[in-house]
Motif scaffolding. Structure first.
Motif, PDB file in Angstrom:
ATOM      1  N   ASP A  69       0.863  -1.182   0.000  1.00 17.52           N
ATOM      2  CA  ASP A  69       0.000   0.000   0.000  1.00 17.52           C
ATOM      3  C   ASP A  69       0.901   1.235   0.000  1.00 17.52           C
ATOM      4  O   ASP A  69       2.117   1.132   0.205  1.00 17.52           O
ATOM      5  CB  ASP A  69      -0.943  -0.006   1.225  1.00 17.52           C
ATOM      6  CG  ASP A  69      -0.187  -0.132   2.522  1.00 17.52           C
ATOM      7  OD1 ASP A  69       0.563   0.806   2.860  1.00 17.52           O
ATOM      8  OD2 ASP A  69      -0.315  -1.164   3.212  1.00 17.52           O
TER       9      ASP A  69
ATOM     10  N   ARG B 219     -20.676  -8.890  -0.428  1.00 19.05           N
ATOM     11  CA  ARG B 219     -19.949  -8.450   0.773  1.00 19.05           C
ATOM     12  C   ARG B 219     -19.854  -9.595   1.787  1.00 19.05           C
ATOM     13  O   ARG B 219     -18.810  -9.801   2.402  1.00 19.05           O
ATOM     14  CB  ARG B 219     -20.638  -7.236   1.399  1.00 19.05           C
ATOM     15  CG  ARG B 219     -19.857  -6.701   2.573  1.00 19.05           C
ATOM     16  CD  ARG B 219     -20.253  -5.315   3.008  1.00 19.05           C
ATOM     17  NE  ARG B 219     -19.387  -4.903   4.106  1.00 19.05           N
ATOM     18  CZ  ARG B 219     -19.639  -5.170   5.376  1.00 19.05           C
ATOM     19  NH1 ARG B 219     -20.723  -5.826   5.720  1.00 19.05           N
ATOM     20  NH2 ARG B 219     -18.793  -4.790   6.316  1.00 19.05           N
TER      21      ARG B 219
ATOM     22  N   THR C 140      -7.621 -10.404  15.523  1.00 21.85           N
ATOM     23  CA  THR C 140      -7.746  -8.963  15.253  1.00 21.85           C
ATOM     24  C   THR C 140      -8.573  -8.688  13.991  1.00 21.85           C
ATOM     25  O   THR C 140      -8.600  -7.556  13.511  1.00 21.85           O
ATOM     26  CB  THR C 140      -6.344  -8.332  15.090  1.00 21.85           C
ATOM     27  OG1 THR C 140      -5.653  -9.037  14.055  1.00 21.85           O
ATOM     28  CG2 THR C 140      -5.543  -8.399  16.382  1.00 21.85           C
TER      29      THR C 140
ATOM     30  N   ASP D  89     -11.388  -7.657  11.617  1.00 19.39           N
ATOM     31  CA  ASP D  89     -12.487  -6.709  11.742  1.00 19.39           C
ATOM     32  C   ASP D  89     -13.298  -6.720  10.447  1.00 19.39           C
ATOM     33  O   ASP D  89     -12.865  -6.187   9.421  1.00 19.39           O
ATOM     34  CB  ASP D  89     -11.918  -5.309  12.029  1.00 19.39           C
ATOM     35  CG  ASP D  89     -13.025  -4.279  12.210  1.00 19.39           C
ATOM     36  OD1 ASP D  89     -14.219  -4.659  12.184  1.00 19.39           O
ATOM     37  OD2 ASP D  89     -12.688  -3.084  12.389  1.00 19.39           O
ATOM     38  N   SER D  90     -14.472  -7.324  10.511  1.00 25.22           N
ATOM     39  CA  SER D  90     -15.272  -7.485   9.291  1.00 25.22           C
ATOM     40  C   SER D  90     -15.812  -6.146   8.763  1.00 25.22           C
ATOM     41  O   SER D  90     -16.145  -6.045   7.580  1.00 25.22           O
ATOM     42  CB  SER D  90     -16.435  -8.442   9.546  1.00 25.22           C
ATOM     43  OG  SER D  90     -17.299  -7.903  10.526  1.00 25.22           O
ATOM     44  N   THR D  91     -15.870  -5.121   9.621  1.00 22.50           N
ATOM     45  CA  THR D  91     -16.413  -3.828   9.164  1.00 22.50           C
ATOM     46  C   THR D  91     -15.483  -3.157   8.150  1.00 22.50           C
ATOM     47  O   THR D  91     -15.894  -2.253   7.425  1.00 22.50           O
ATOM     48  CB  THR D  91     -16.634  -2.886  10.353  1.00 22.50           C
ATOM     49  OG1 THR D  91     -15.383  -2.665  10.997  1.00 22.50           O
ATOM     50  CG2 THR D  91     -17.643  -3.464  11.340  1.00 22.50           C
ATOM     51  N   LYS D  92     -14.217  -3.615   8.140  1.00 26.22           N
ATOM     52  CA  LYS D  92     -13.261  -3.015   7.194  1.00 26.22           C
ATOM     53  C   LYS D  92     -13.343  -3.649   5.803  1.00 26.22           C
ATOM     54  O   LYS D  92     -12.666  -3.208   4.877  1.00 26.22           O
ATOM     55  CB  LYS D  92     -11.836  -3.168   7.735  1.00 26.22           C
ATOM     56  CG  LYS D  92     -11.559  -2.265   8.933  1.00 26.22           C
ATOM     57  CD  LYS D  92     -10.125  -2.382   9.384  1.00 26.22           C
ATOM     58  CE  LYS D  92      -9.861  -1.461  10.571  1.00 26.22           C
ATOM     59  NZ  LYS D  92      -8.549  -1.709  11.169  1.00 26.22           N
ATOM     60  N   ILE D  93     -14.132  -4.695   5.688  1.00 31.04           N
ATOM     61  CA  ILE D  93     -14.237  -5.373   4.394  1.00 31.04           C
ATOM     62  C   ILE D  93     -15.333  -4.712   3.564  1.00 31.04           C
ATOM     63  O   ILE D  93     -16.491  -4.651   3.974  1.00 31.04           O
ATOM     64  CB  ILE D  93     -14.574  -6.881   4.560  1.00 31.04           C
ATOM     65  CG1 ILE D  93     -13.600  -7.536   5.539  1.00 31.04           C
ATOM     66  CG2 ILE D  93     -14.592  -7.588   3.217  1.00 31.04           C
ATOM     67  CD1 ILE D  93     -12.168  -7.557   5.102  1.00 31.04           C
ATOM     68  N   ALA D  94     -14.927  -4.210   2.406  1.00 28.53           N
ATOM     69  CA  ALA D  94     -15.897  -3.587   1.508  1.00 28.53           C
ATOM     70  C   ALA D  94     -16.389  -4.636   0.506  1.00 28.53           C
ATOM     71  O   ALA D  94     -15.718  -5.623   0.245  1.00 28.53           O
ATOM     72  CB  ALA D  94     -15.249  -2.429   0.772  1.00 28.53           C
TER      73      ALA D  94
END
Lengths: 194, 189
Positions: free
Chosen positions: A92, B147, B166, B168-173
């Motif tokens: 990145d 998603r 660690t 975090d599924s909310t970071k997966i778009a």
């Protein structure tokens, strides 16, 4: 009549015991290797059974260069590394990775924070796991096949080692049935619930 | 006693003779199914053979293609490569820590990488392969993931990376397009 008698006279139990004993001796090392590795590999969701991965953090000055070769040279110089990396990669825009043998430097370019990830094979376990998981392939595939056949022979000949009350017609039979119920029961429950 | 010795010797002889008789893995049937059109695309960047040192280690089946295709070209227009056999070269930037069943190959452009997936157990890439250069041959597959599917896949990758704690599924778009090189052979140095 005479055929039944000659079958009875065959020393099959002696042969079975001899097979069981000698295959058992031959299989000791492999059984230990596969057993120890089996436990280690079973729990690989919780740990890495083959490698010890250590992470350390060091800090260098932020790197502001825009060209990758300059970034790499700057990081190598600041980290005091004696040689250029095998490869480098930018996953990145703010990270630079430097790959060395058994070590990866993850450089956070804007902050200069560096994670040094070392990968060292676990002594003995690495080799045992390689054999267990057939890493070498080639001839080892056939050695492992032979070992599997040896285990089958051990299981069958083991049934007939003892005669009488403790043998397969007595206590041994009950224990064999109990042992068979473990996979069968698990299979049944797993299929029913799964 | 004689029976014991005879048995032991014959079993040992079988083990030794079988081990010694083993030949290297035969070339795969990939030759027959190799996509000859792969070599005609404009994205083919190099003849692969001469750059590979003799000490390179072979994994799985023998490589059949001679020319490499740029990762950037595949990622730019994955649908045009879908189902095609390609040979890709690049640094191994990640190795599946749990099973060694996939690697990520760094692209010729920054921030790009392509996942090379092999069948579990058929090829096991060691973690020590990380940072080395690979020539990997396989077939490109392209999947559109919802998603939910992207989260499930990312969770699985996190498990294989050992970073599930660690995750975090909310970071997966999503939805996302998953591009994978599925293969059976690689050369690493």
């Amino acid at each position: 009549m005479s055929g039944a008698r000659s079958l009875k006279q065959l020393p099959w139990r002696r042969w079975s015991i001899a097979l069981h004993r000698d295959i058992g001796y031959l299989a000791v090392a492999l059984t230990l290797a596969y057993g120890i590795s089996g436990v280690a590999v079973n729990h690989r969701a919780d740990w890495n059974p083959s490698y010890r991965i250590a992470k350390q953090f060091v800090a260098i000055a932020p790197i502001t260069a825009t060209a990758v070769p300059e970034m790499v040279a700057n990081a190598v110089m600041q980290l005091g590394l004696p040689t250029a990396p095998m490869n480098s990669y930018r996953p990145d825009p703010q990270t630079l990775q430097l790959f060395y043998r058994a070590k990866v430097y993850h450089v956070d370019l804007p902050t200069g924070k560096v994670m040094v990830e070392s990968t060292v094979p676990r002594r003995v376990l690495y080799e045992l796991n390689q054999l267990h998981l057939n890493g070498p392939k080639h001839a080892w595939t056939y050695i492992a096949d032979l070992y599997a056949v040896a285990l089958i022979l051990l299981a069958i000949t083991g049934l007939f080692v003892l005669k009488g009350r403790l043998g397969i017609t007595g206590r041994g039979g009950w224990l064999t049935a109990a042992g068979t119920l473990i996979p069968l029961g698990y299979w049944f429950v797993y299929l029913r619930l799964g | 006693m004689r029976v014991t010795v005879r048995l032991t010797l014959s079993l040992a002889a079988v083990v030794v003779s079988t081990a010694c008789a083993k030949k290297p893995a035969a070339p795969s049937a990939q030759v027959a199914v190799a996509d000859s059109t792969a070599g005609t695309t404009g994205a083919v960047v190099a003849a692969a053979g001469p750059a590979v040192p003799a000490s390179a280690k072979e994994y799985g089946k023998v490589l059949t293609l001679k020319e490499t295709t740029a990762v950037s070209a595949i990622l730019k227009d994955p649908r045009s490569y879908e189902g095609r056999r390609v040979l890709v070269q690049g640094p191994i930037v990640e190795v599946c820590a749990e099973r060694g069943c996939w690697i990520r190959i760094g692209g010729d452009q920054e921030f790009e990488a392509l996942r090379f997936k092999v069948q579990d157990g058929v090829i096991v890439f060691p973690l020590s392969a990380k940072g080395k250069t690979v020539l990997a041959e396989g077939v490109i597959s392209v999947k559109n993931l919802t998603r939910a599917q992207a989260i499930a896949q990312a969770r699985e990758v996190a498990k294989e990376r050992g970073t599930l704690a660690t995750f975090d599924s909310t970071k997966i778009a999503g939805p996302v397009t998953d591009i994978v090189l599925t293969g059976e052979g690689a050369r690493v140095w």
